[in-house]
Design a protein around this motif. Sequence first.
Motif, PDB file in Angstrom:
ATOM      1  N   UNK A  10     -35.610 -23.281  43.393  1.00 12.49           N
ATOM      2  CA  UNK A  10     -34.536 -23.534  44.372  1.00 12.49           C
ATOM      3  C   UNK A  10     -33.337 -22.636  44.097  1.00 12.49           C
ATOM      4  N   UNK A  11     -33.049 -22.412  42.813  1.00 14.24           N
ATOM      5  CA  UNK A  11     -31.909 -21.561  42.461  1.00 14.24           C
ATOM      6  C   UNK A  11     -32.133 -20.123  42.927  1.00 14.24           C
ATOM      7  N   UNK A  12     -33.361 -19.625  42.773  1.00 17.43           N
ATOM      8  CA  UNK A  12     -33.601 -18.221  43.104  1.00 17.43           C
ATOM      9  C   UNK A  12     -33.823 -17.994  44.606  1.00 17.43           C
ATOM     10  N   UNK A  13     -34.139 -19.061  45.356  1.00 17.31           N
ATOM     11  CA  UNK A  13     -34.518 -18.868  46.768  1.00 17.31           C
ATOM     12  C   UNK A  13     -33.499 -18.072  47.583  1.00 17.31           C
ATOM     13  N   UNK A  43     -50.151 -19.078  52.117  1.00 19.70           N
ATOM     14  CA  UNK A  43     -49.179 -18.619  51.118  1.00 19.70           C
ATOM     15  C   UNK A  43     -49.685 -19.023  49.737  1.00 19.70           C
ATOM     16  N   UNK A  44     -50.021 -18.011  48.926  1.00 20.02           N
ATOM     17  CA  UNK A  44     -50.617 -18.254  47.604  1.00 20.02           C
ATOM     18  C   UNK A  44     -49.515 -18.485  46.570  1.00 20.02           C
ATOM     19  N   UNK A  45     -49.622 -19.541  45.797  1.00 22.84           N
ATOM     20  CA  UNK A  45     -48.590 -19.848  44.799  1.00 22.84           C
ATOM     21  C   UNK A  45     -47.271 -20.140  45.488  1.00 22.84           C
ATOM     22  N   UNK A  46     -47.297 -21.112  46.406  1.00 16.05           N
ATOM     23  CA  UNK A  46     -46.167 -21.329  47.339  1.00 16.05           C
ATOM     24  C   UNK A  46     -44.939 -21.927  46.671  1.00 16.05           C
ATOM     25  N   UNK A  47     -45.097 -22.550  45.486  1.00 15.12           N
ATOM     26  CA  UNK A  47     -43.940 -23.210  44.874  1.00 15.12           C
ATOM     27  C   UNK A  47     -43.376 -24.276  45.787  1.00 15.12           C
ATOM     28  N   UNK A  48     -42.072 -24.232  46.041  1.00 20.69           N
ATOM     29  CA  UNK A  48     -41.428 -25.235  46.909  1.00 20.69           C
ATOM     30  C   UNK A  48     -41.328 -24.755  48.357  1.00 20.69           C
ATOM     31  N   UNK A  49     -42.089 -23.701  48.701  1.00 18.76           N
ATOM     32  CA  UNK A  49     -42.171 -23.284  50.111  1.00 18.76           C
ATOM     33  C   UNK A  49     -41.151 -22.247  50.529  1.00 18.76           C
ATOM     34  N   UNK A  50     -40.662 -21.455  49.572  1.00 17.43           N
ATOM     35  CA  UNK A  50     -39.596 -20.490  49.887  1.00 17.43           C
ATOM     36  C   UNK A  50     -40.058 -19.414  50.868  1.00 17.43           C
ATOM     37  N   UNK A  51     -41.308 -18.970  50.738  1.00 21.12           N
ATOM     38  CA  UNK A  51     -41.790 -17.901  51.631  1.00 21.12           C
ATOM     39  C   UNK A  51     -41.815 -18.382  53.076  1.00 21.12           C
ATOM     40  N   UNK A  52     -42.273 -19.604  53.265  1.00 16.02           N
ATOM     41  CA  UNK A  52     -42.301 -20.184  54.616  1.00 16.02           C
ATOM     42  C   UNK A  52     -40.900 -20.159  55.229  1.00 16.02           C
ATOM     43  N   UNK A  66     -50.708 -22.699  55.551  1.00 14.57           N
ATOM     44  CA  UNK A  66     -51.420 -23.392  54.470  1.00 14.57           C
ATOM     45  C   UNK A  66     -50.739 -23.001  53.174  1.00 14.57           C
ATOM     46  N   UNK A  67     -50.061 -23.962  52.583  1.00 19.17           N
ATOM     47  CA  UNK A  67     -49.303 -23.721  51.354  1.00 19.17           C
ATOM     48  C   UNK A  67     -50.180 -24.099  50.164  1.00 19.17           C
ATOM     49  N   UNK A  77     -42.839 -30.954  47.172  1.00 14.53           N
ATOM     50  CA  UNK A  77     -41.511 -30.557  47.679  1.00 14.53           C
ATOM     51  C   UNK A  77     -41.592 -29.460  48.722  1.00 14.53           C
ATOM     52  N   UNK A  78     -42.736 -28.761  48.762  1.00 17.57           N
ATOM     53  CA  UNK A  78     -42.866 -27.644  49.700  1.00 17.57           C
ATOM     54  C   UNK A  78     -42.835 -28.185  51.131  1.00 17.57           C
TER      55      UNK A  78
END
Length: 285
Positions: A10-13, A43-52, A66-67, A77-78
């Motif tokens: 979240x900090x880096x997003x 999205x591969x390795x989506x984490x909390x969905x930042x790419x979306x 598809x996350x 959280x994504x």
Amino acid sequence: MSGFSAEWLALREPYDGRARNRDVLDAVAAVAVAAGDAVGVVDLGCGIGSTLRAIAPRLPARQDWRLVDNDLSLLARAAAGKKMPGVAVTRIPVDLTRDLEAALDGPVNLVTASALLDLVSADWLERLVVEVAARRLPFYAALTYDGRVTFDPPDPLDAAVIAAVNLHQGTDKGFGPALGPRAAEAAIARFEAAGYAVMHGRSDWRLLPRDHEIQRELLAGWAGAAREIGAVSLPDAAAWLTRRRDLLAAGRSIVTVGHVDIFARPMGTRAAERSQSKSTSSPSG
Ligand SMILES: C[S@@+](CC[C@H](N)C(=O)[O-])C[C@H]1O[C@@H](n2cnc3c(N)ncnc32)[C@H](O)[C@@H]1O
């Protein structure tokens, strides 16, 4: 904060969002829009969905995302926040070292990944390229760390610490020995060898004194990694960290972190024929 903690992601997003290479993102959007009014993205390795959140506004009105991640708490959280109209999201718990192929199956028009490629091994990258190319899918990988870090003002130990960090980046992050700073170059070469047109450009973070929290996290992480890999002594790592924190506290620390974004698209598609293979900068230079 650990490398994959929700707090760190979240900090880096917002920094990632600002750093994404605009030319590369424009090309991704152009290919997706040319493919029709609906798009399926994995999205591969989506984490909390930042790419979306970063790229959905640039894609066609109807989107099916598809996350994919193996961390269930991140996946939960994504896309848990505000829904975007026209955007459907499915969370897929998959270990990409085991079930990459399953993650890519289904109605997909675009594969994305952010801050992932530097974690993977050469063997896993090869497997990814083979599977993506076998499906003739375009692939967008953003924010791959490339080993370039600069500090202003400089410190005599900066080079030794970052050299040690880059060694640490090559250790196993779950996929075998990681490509680390070599990942973007390796991905460009592998996709080109698979007959793809590859565009790439820098997506560096430029962190100013006001970007206090992310600088603090990075400095602590780098000192720890340099110490852990054994290339910098504990007293040296601690003294470096103290000096850099003092500069940060004095409002005098500027840090640049090098990343590369790539967009690889299969040659021979209508979209690919319309756009020439183009590069906006060298990943290494
Ligand atoms: C550095 S984070 C990037 C997250 C996100 N893409 C972003 O840009 O914020 C790397 C992500 O890869 C995921 N990951 C690492 N190893 C994985 C594996 N074997 N299978 C699936 N996901 C994995 C982590 O859980 C984490 O979410």
